[in-house]
Write a protein that holds these residues in place. Structure first.
Motif, PDB file in Angstrom:
ATOM      1  N   ILE A 156     -52.557  25.782   7.588  1.00  0.00           N
ATOM      2  CA  ILE A 156     -52.852  24.556   7.830  1.00  0.00           C
ATOM      3  C   ILE A 156     -54.354  24.477   8.304  1.00  0.00           C
ATOM      4  O   ILE A 156     -54.682  25.269   9.075  1.00  0.00           O
ATOM      5  CB  ILE A 156     -51.959  23.686   8.907  1.00  0.00           C
ATOM      6  CG1 ILE A 156     -50.624  23.748   8.294  1.00  0.00           C
ATOM      7  CG2 ILE A 156     -52.556  22.251   9.266  1.00  0.00           C
ATOM      8  CD1 ILE A 156     -49.618  23.335   9.406  1.00  0.00           C
ATOM      9  N   ALA A 157     -55.307  23.598   7.766  1.00  0.00           N
ATOM     10  CA  ALA A 157     -56.493  23.976   8.249  1.00  0.00           C
ATOM     11  C   ALA A 157     -57.121  23.000   9.443  1.00  0.00           C
ATOM     12  O   ALA A 157     -56.129  21.952   9.619  1.00  0.00           O
ATOM     13  CB  ALA A 157     -57.468  23.202   6.839  1.00  0.00           C
ATOM     14  N   LEU A 158     -58.143  23.189   9.785  1.00  0.00           N
ATOM     15  CA  LEU A 158     -58.449  22.570  11.230  1.00  0.00           C
ATOM     16  C   LEU A 158     -59.688  21.769  10.835  1.00  0.00           C
ATOM     17  O   LEU A 158     -60.634  22.053  10.076  1.00  0.00           O
ATOM     18  CB  LEU A 158     -58.940  23.640  12.002  1.00  0.00           C
ATOM     19  CG  LEU A 158     -57.956  24.536  12.881  1.00  0.00           C
ATOM     20  CD1 LEU A 158     -58.677  25.445  13.791  1.00  0.00           C
ATOM     21  CD2 LEU A 158     -57.084  23.487  13.689  1.00  0.00           C
ATOM     22  N   VAL A 159     -59.663  20.657  11.578  1.00  0.00           N
ATOM     23  CA  VAL A 159     -60.831  19.740  11.535  1.00  0.00           C
ATOM     24  C   VAL A 159     -61.292  19.640  13.134  1.00  0.00           C
ATOM     25  O   VAL A 159     -60.438  19.250  13.903  1.00  0.00           O
ATOM     26  CB  VAL A 159     -60.599  18.117  10.955  1.00  0.00           C
ATOM     27  CG1 VAL A 159     -61.729  17.404  11.255  1.00  0.00           C
ATOM     28  CG2 VAL A 159     -60.146  18.387   9.414  1.00  0.00           C
ATOM     29  N   LYS A 160     -62.399  20.189  13.344  1.00  0.00           N
ATOM     30  CA  LYS A 160     -62.962  20.325  14.863  1.00  0.00           C
ATOM     31  C   LYS A 160     -64.001  19.208  15.213  1.00  0.00           C
ATOM     32  O   LYS A 160     -64.924  19.162  14.479  1.00  0.00           O
ATOM     33  CB  LYS A 160     -63.448  21.852  15.068  1.00  0.00           C
ATOM     34  CG  LYS A 160     -62.466  22.842  14.636  1.00  0.00           C
ATOM     35  CD  LYS A 160     -63.377  24.149  14.847  1.00  0.00           C
ATOM     36  CE  LYS A 160     -62.238  25.281  14.966  1.00  0.00           C
ATOM     37  NZ  LYS A 160     -62.899  26.674  14.981  1.00  0.00           N
ATOM     38  N   VAL A 161     -63.480  18.461  16.233  1.00  0.00           N
ATOM     39  CA  VAL A 161     -64.504  17.437  16.768  1.00  0.00           C
ATOM     40  C   VAL A 161     -64.748  17.867  18.089  1.00  0.00           C
ATOM     41  O   VAL A 161     -64.017  17.622  18.932  1.00  0.00           O
ATOM     42  CB  VAL A 161     -64.150  16.012  16.593  1.00  0.00           C
ATOM     43  CG1 VAL A 161     -64.905  15.140  17.443  1.00  0.00           C
ATOM     44  CG2 VAL A 161     -63.628  15.670  15.181  1.00  0.00           C
ATOM     45  N   PRO A 162     -65.994  18.422  18.391  1.00  0.00           N
ATOM     46  CA  PRO A 162     -66.193  19.073  19.591  1.00  0.00           C
ATOM     47  C   PRO A 162     -66.182  17.929  20.886  1.00  0.00           C
ATOM     48  O   PRO A 162     -66.517  16.972  20.564  1.00  0.00           O
ATOM     49  CB  PRO A 162     -67.561  19.727  19.875  1.00  0.00           C
ATOM     50  CG  PRO A 162     -67.865  20.102  18.095  1.00  0.00           C
ATOM     51  CD  PRO A 162     -67.059  18.917  17.473  1.00  0.00           C
ATOM     52  N   LEU A 163     -65.556  18.403  21.932  1.00  0.00           N
ATOM     53  CA  LEU A 163     -65.896  17.491  23.078  1.00  0.00           C
ATOM     54  C   LEU A 163     -67.390  17.407  23.509  1.00  0.00           C
ATOM     55  O   LEU A 163     -68.072  18.035  23.168  1.00  0.00           O
ATOM     56  CB  LEU A 163     -65.165  18.195  24.346  1.00  0.00           C
ATOM     57  CG  LEU A 163     -63.699  18.351  24.264  1.00  0.00           C
ATOM     58  CD1 LEU A 163     -63.160  19.378  25.520  1.00  0.00           C
ATOM     59  CD2 LEU A 163     -62.790  16.925  24.276  1.00  0.00           C
ATOM     60  N   GLN A 164     -67.558  16.168  24.284  1.00  0.00           N
ATOM     61  CA  GLN A 164     -68.854  15.799  24.453  1.00  0.00           C
ATOM     62  C   GLN A 164     -69.448  16.424  25.725  1.00  0.00           C
ATOM     63  O   GLN A 164     -68.583  16.718  26.532  1.00  0.00           O
ATOM     64  CB  GLN A 164     -68.883  14.438  24.845  1.00  0.00           C
ATOM     65  CG  GLN A 164     -68.803  13.344  23.728  1.00  0.00           C
ATOM     66  CD  GLN A 164     -68.882  12.012  23.979  1.00  0.00           C
ATOM     67  OE1 GLN A 164     -69.937  11.283  23.889  1.00  0.00           O
ATOM     68  NE2 GLN A 164     -67.822  11.274  24.416  1.00  0.00           N
ATOM     69  N   THR A 165     -70.690  17.015  25.842  1.00  0.00           N
ATOM     70  CA  THR A 165     -71.098  17.491  26.882  1.00  0.00           C
ATOM     71  C   THR A 165     -72.407  16.904  27.198  1.00  0.00           C
ATOM     72  O   THR A 165     -73.214  16.246  26.546  1.00  0.00           O
ATOM     73  CB  THR A 165     -71.566  19.220  26.583  1.00  0.00           C
ATOM     74  OG1 THR A 165     -72.432  19.257  25.276  1.00  0.00           O
ATOM     75  CG2 THR A 165     -70.225  19.938  26.280  1.00  0.00           C
TER      76      THR A 165
END
Length: 436
Positions: A156-165
């Motif tokens: 299953i593929a990943l879609v990454k949305v980083p947390l805000q810094t």
């Protein structure tokens, strides 16, 4: 010896996604414990299990069957398969989380799946909702690595949305945009408090994702560390309000029972029914169930709360004392867990030091190899440049840690200073030779 021959070729027989799999690296993969180390790397409960034990670490009373201080371990029943439904255990988990801080509704055993740690629930949800090679999940790095490992195992593929810094909050606009753009995303794994961030996610942000107007998917909220957050932070009972919410929890952290491998997923009765249908028939062992039921009630529960208070006290102490050590930078993320994420600088901050992966790695290795104190390097994760993740230990362990990290940093800076002086001397000699 006769050479055995066959047509077997592992590279053509095994699934390609498994052949390419990078396994999850456990905290003990790099440094094996010989029983003498201070282990501040795996976010375990250093004060021990949340059980009312005697001075020898044993349950008072009989060591086999009988009255064990409120815990009757039925060893004679081990020849029988355990209860496949675990209704009594589920009810105790409901009692713990029915705080009515977030809803007047009540969670019941019908809202629960229990498994072998939270990891079984992570994998079960993927198998339940995602079609291999077609569907995807969304994660928000930096986050727990098993989401990605389990996804790869299931192709299953990943879609990454980083947390805000800084702060490691959810980037709600980016998440909702990703969910709108890609209907193949079936699950959104969110960690609260985060690992390695230690930050509690905003309830309003979670609600914004749950209320997405077009996305047909499930929000999975991982609350492994929730008992170290302020009282009433858990959203487990919120599953009675949101049919697209799963809240995962574990007894491995605040309860100090990592060794029994017991996790739970609170969700709607409909999703719980699916998860319970696809699990192995007897996934929770009899001893695990008995120990978990004991830990969730009576004086054993009081022991957990006492140990949690001791951990929070030492966490507050680290927040105050660790920044006094030359070379320690900012704490990143939050302080709602049993660990802290802290920057390691290339020189003391008074000298203009900046976060450094090179120095952080040297500190990590120096503590483990030379000092017997094991923490975890997290500098390669998104937004964690130069960071170590430090599990909060006992008072004596924190005493030792503060001494050792100060000594290791002093040694690194001294060697760097000596090297710089020698290089400057060489350059000066070379310059004088050119002038001559």
């Amino acid at each position: 010896m006769v050479q055995r021959k066959s047509a077997f070729d592992l590279s053509r027989c095994a699934r390609p996604n498994i052949l390419a799999l990078e396994p999850y690296r456990c905290a003990r993969d790099d440094y094996k414990d010989d029983g003498t180390n201070i282990l501040l790397d795996a976010n375990e409960n250093a004060y021990g299990p949340g059980l009312a034990l005697d001075g020898q670490g044993k349950l008072p009373g009989s060591a086999t069957n009988g009255d064990n201080g409120g815990l009757d371990v039925d060893l004679l029943g081990l020849n029988r398969y355990p209860d496949p439904h675990q209704a009594d255990l589920k009810q105790l988990l409901c009692n713990l989380r029915n705080t009515h801080n977030h809803t007047p509704k009540t969670v019941t055993p019908d809202h629960l799946f229990v498994g072998v740690g939270s990891d079984e629930a992570i994998d079960a949800l993927l198998r339940c909702f995602c079609i291999p090679s077609k569907d995807k999940i969304l994660t928000c790095p930096p986050t727990y690595g098993m989401y990605g490992v389990s996804a790869q195992v299931n192709d299953i593929a990943l879609v990454k949305v980083p947390l805000q810094t800084p702060g490691f909050a959810l980037d709600v606009p980016a998440i909702t945009a990703a969910l709108s753009a890609d209907p193949s995303i079936k699950l959104a794994y969110l960690c609260s408090p985060g690992n390695p961030t230690g930050s509690l996610l905003s309830k309003a942000d979670v609600q914004s994702i749950l209320e997405h107007q077009t996305w047909n998917g499930v929000v999975v909220l991982d609350e492994a560390y929730i008992d170290f957050a302020p009282e009433g932070s858990s959203l487990a009972e919120w599953v009675t309000e949101w049919p697209n919410l799963v809240v995962m929890q574990t007894l491995s952290k605040a309860f100090g029972l990592a060794g029994i491998r017991l996790g739970a997923a609170f969700t709607s009765p409909e999703i719980a029914r699916l998860l319970n249908s696809l699990k192995a028939p007897y996934n929770i062992s009899n001893p695990t169930s008995q120990l978990a039921r004991a830990a969730l009630g009576g004086r054993h529960l009081a022991v957990m709360r006492e140990n949690r208070g001791l951990i929070i006290k030492q966490r507050d102490r680290l927040l105050e004392e660790l920044p006094r050590v030359p070379g320690i930078g900012k704490f990143l993320g939050g302080a709602e867990s049993n660990f802290l994420l802290v920057e390691i600088l290339n020189r003391p901050k008074e000298e203009g030091g900046k976060p450094s992966n090179e120095v952080a790695l040297r500190v990590y290795e120096g503590l483990a190899e030379d000092r017997g104190v094991v923490v975890r390097f997290r500098g390669k994760e998104v937004g964690c440049l130069g960071c170590l993740r430090i599990t909060v230990g006992t008072e004596k362990e924190v005493d030792r840690f503060l001494l050792e990290i100060k000594a290791v940093l002093q040694g690194i800076y001294s060697s760097t200073s000596s090297k710089t002086e020698k290089e400057e001397q060489k350059r000066e000699v070379a310059a004088n030779e050119i002038v001559a």
